[in-house]
Design an enzyme around this catalytic site. Structure first.
Site, mmCIF file in Angstrom:
data_model
loop_
_atom_site.group_PDB
_atom_site.id
_atom_site.type_symbol
_atom_site.label_atom_id
_atom_site.label_comp_id
_atom_site.label_asym_id
_atom_site.label_seq_id
_atom_site.Cartn_x
_atom_site.Cartn_y
_atom_site.Cartn_z
ATOM 1 N N TYR A 156 0.841 -1.206 0.000
ATOM 2 C CA TYR A 156 0.000 0.000 0.000
ATOM 3 C C TYR A 156 0.871 1.250 0.000
ATOM 4 C CZ TYR A 156 -3.766 3.172 1.551
ATOM 5 O OH TYR A 156 -4.682 4.183 1.660
ATOM 6 N N SER A 200 -14.597 1.819 12.733
ATOM 7 C CA SER A 200 -15.676 0.870 12.434
ATOM 8 C C SER A 200 -15.610 -0.328 13.387
ATOM 9 C CB SER A 200 -15.625 0.435 10.964
ATOM 10 O OG SER A 200 -14.313 0.147 10.567
ATOM 11 N N GLY A 218 -2.558 0.718 23.347
ATOM 12 C CA GLY A 218 -3.524 1.760 22.966
ATOM 13 C C GLY A 218 -2.942 3.153 23.121
ATOM 14 N N THR A 221 -1.137 7.031 18.641
ATOM 15 C CA THR A 221 -2.095 8.119 18.363
ATOM 16 C C THR A 221 -2.469 8.180 16.887
ATOM 17 O OG1 THR A 221 -0.371 9.770 17.977
ATOM 18 C CG2 THR A 221 -1.198 9.551 20.239
ATOM 19 N N ARG A 222 -3.693 8.647 16.652
ATOM 20 C CA ARG A 222 -4.179 8.948 15.309
ATOM 21 C C ARG A 222 -5.046 10.191 15.421
ATOM 22 N NH1 ARG A 222 -1.220 5.238 14.631
ATOM 23 N NH2 ARG A 222 -1.395 3.457 13.220
ATOM 24 N N PRO A 285 2.210 2.358 12.843
ATOM 25 C CA PRO A 285 2.827 3.626 13.250
ATOM 26 C C PRO A 285 2.454 4.032 14.681
ATOM 27 C CG PRO A 285 1.890 3.825 11.055
ATOM 28 C CD PRO A 285 1.431 2.509 11.604
ATOM 29 N N GLN A 287 2.754 7.174 16.043
ATOM 30 C CA GLN A 287 2.071 8.467 16.057
ATOM 31 C C GLN A 287 1.782 8.863 14.626
ATOM 32 O OE1 GLN A 287 3.848 11.686 18.445
ATOM 33 N NE2 GLN A 287 5.667 10.434 18.526
#
Ligand code: NAD
Ligand code: UDP
Ligand code: UDP
Length: 328
Positions: A156, A200, A218, A221-222, A285, A287
């Site tokens: 990708y 989703s 967890g 970050t996004r 990733p 961050q």
């Protein structure tokens, strides 16, 4: 400019091709462009998209749907091309990675060849994944990225990077009018319920009362952009002057940890789901956050939908899907 029937009628209507138009972002884009009065040709092979996503557009005489794979040549006559065809979620693009690279690379060559022949303006849906696991925060467009070419995201990431290269070579070599958008995580109604993407997944799990699967701790970050804001940015980008090519970051600059997102979705759905930790996929990733300075300046754009508001609309969509057991 290429002439077509509507040009001859003398109105301001454009004929616009949207590849991947039956997908999540593509279906919203088709809807927006039709709403602006344009003719829309939606091309899709339904690999991850569906007719259901554009069912509400089918009765519109300005809308056409063509089943076609962009890795094969396409001969049509249009004024503008939005090239969105490509599976976007890790589960989908890793299912047949060779096809993923072909779609990005051969698809870009065919759509650029088409744009060259008919002198159409062409926009590429690129991605924040071109930055890989970034070492620069937040990411600015001049950062070249940190991508593993032989990892499971390579099909990708490298496919999209090669597509950007092709866009800029057609720009330099053939003087094409190009626009390259680097899209960061976007969410909203018509995401697939089973594509493994975090919003989703969490919403469907919360609505079903199943455990929320947080990968790793967890703490990664996004930033999440609501689909309507993103579509607004794409159409603004297409309208910029011919001297503006991008690449330009599009997305939300407000970063959340994945754990924060899980808690927010539990609260908004009123779910009793627990949170469970599962292994972090490789090359995930740590961050990711766009620097939006260029988008603000060139497009006079910044996202306006707060995460809570966008999540509420997304939850309402999935409530319908979960209730009917239908495919999203
Ligand atoms: P999606 O999977 O819902 O849509 C992709 C569409 O392309 C689907 O309808 C699929 O059937 C179609 N398609 C795939 N291969 C094709 C081929 N060979 N020929 C014709 N059609 C083909 O994904 P999306 O989220 O709507 O993403 C749309 C575009 O935006 C993609 O190019 C993706 O890389 C890019 N993007 C999306 C995000 C995001 O957060 N949603 C982020 C960055 C980039
Ligand atoms: N192409 C297409 N539609 C067109 C024109 C070209 O699909 O209307 C494809 C064609 O398959 C070609 C590719 O675009 O292989 C690249 O076209 P280009 O003219 O840049 O290169 P060439 O034809 O010389 O390889
Ligand atoms: N993620 C998660 N649980 C899930 C799905 C995803 O914790 O059920 C994490 C994933 O590991 C990543 C983030 O959420 O860190 C965003 O994942 P997504 O696949 O939506 O997008 P991308 O990794 O391409 O940004």
């Amino acid at each position: 400019m290429h002439r077509n029937g509507d040009d001859l009628k003398g109105d301001a209507t454009k004929r616009i091709l949207v590849t991947g138009g039956a997908g999540f972002l593509g279906s919203h884009l088709c809807e927006r462009l039709l709403g602006e009065g344009h003719d829309v040709l939606c091309v899709d092979n339904f690999y991850t998209g569906s007719k259901e996503n554009v069912a509400n557009l089918m009765g519109n005489p300005r809308f056409e749907l063509l089943r076609h794979d962009v890795t094969f040549p396409l001969y049509v006559e249009v004024d503008e091309i939005y090239n969105l065809a490509c599976p976007a979620s890790p589960i989908h693009y890793q299912f047949d990675p060779v096809q993923t690279t072909k779609t990005s690379v051969h698809g870009a060559i065919n759509m650029l060849g088409l744009a060259k022949r008919i002198k159409a303006k062409i926009l590429q849906a690129s991605t924040s994944e071109v930055y890989g696991d970034p070492k620069v925060h937040p990411q600015t467009e001049d950062y070249w990225g940190h991508v593993n070419p032989i990892g499971i995201r390579g099909c990708y990431d490298e496919g999209k990077r090669c597509a950007e290269t092709l866009f800029f070579d057609y720009y330099r070599q053939h003087k094409l009018r190009i626009k390259v958008a680097r899209i960061f995580n976007t969410y909203g109604p018509r995401m697939h319920s089973n594509d493994g993407r975090v919003v989703s997944n969490f919403v469907v799990q919360a609505l079903k009362g199943e455990p929320i699967t947080v990968y790793g701790t967890g703490s990664q970050t996004r930033s999440f952009c609501y689909v309507d804001d993103l579509i607004d940015a794409l159409t603004r980008l297409m309208e910029t002057g011919d001297d503006f090519t991008g690449p330009v970051n599009l997305g939300s600059a407000r970063a959340f940890t994945i754990l924060e997102l899980a808690r927010k979705i539990i609260a908004l759905t009123g779910s009793r789901s627990s949170i469970v930790n599962e292994p972090l996929p490789s090359d995930d990733p740590i961050q990711r956050q766009p620097d939006l300075t260029l988008a603000r300046k060139a497009l006079d754009w910044a996202p306006t939908t707060a995460l809570d508001e966008g999540l509420k609309r997304t939850i309402a969509y999935f409530e319908g899907k979960v209730a009917t057991g239908g495919r999203a």
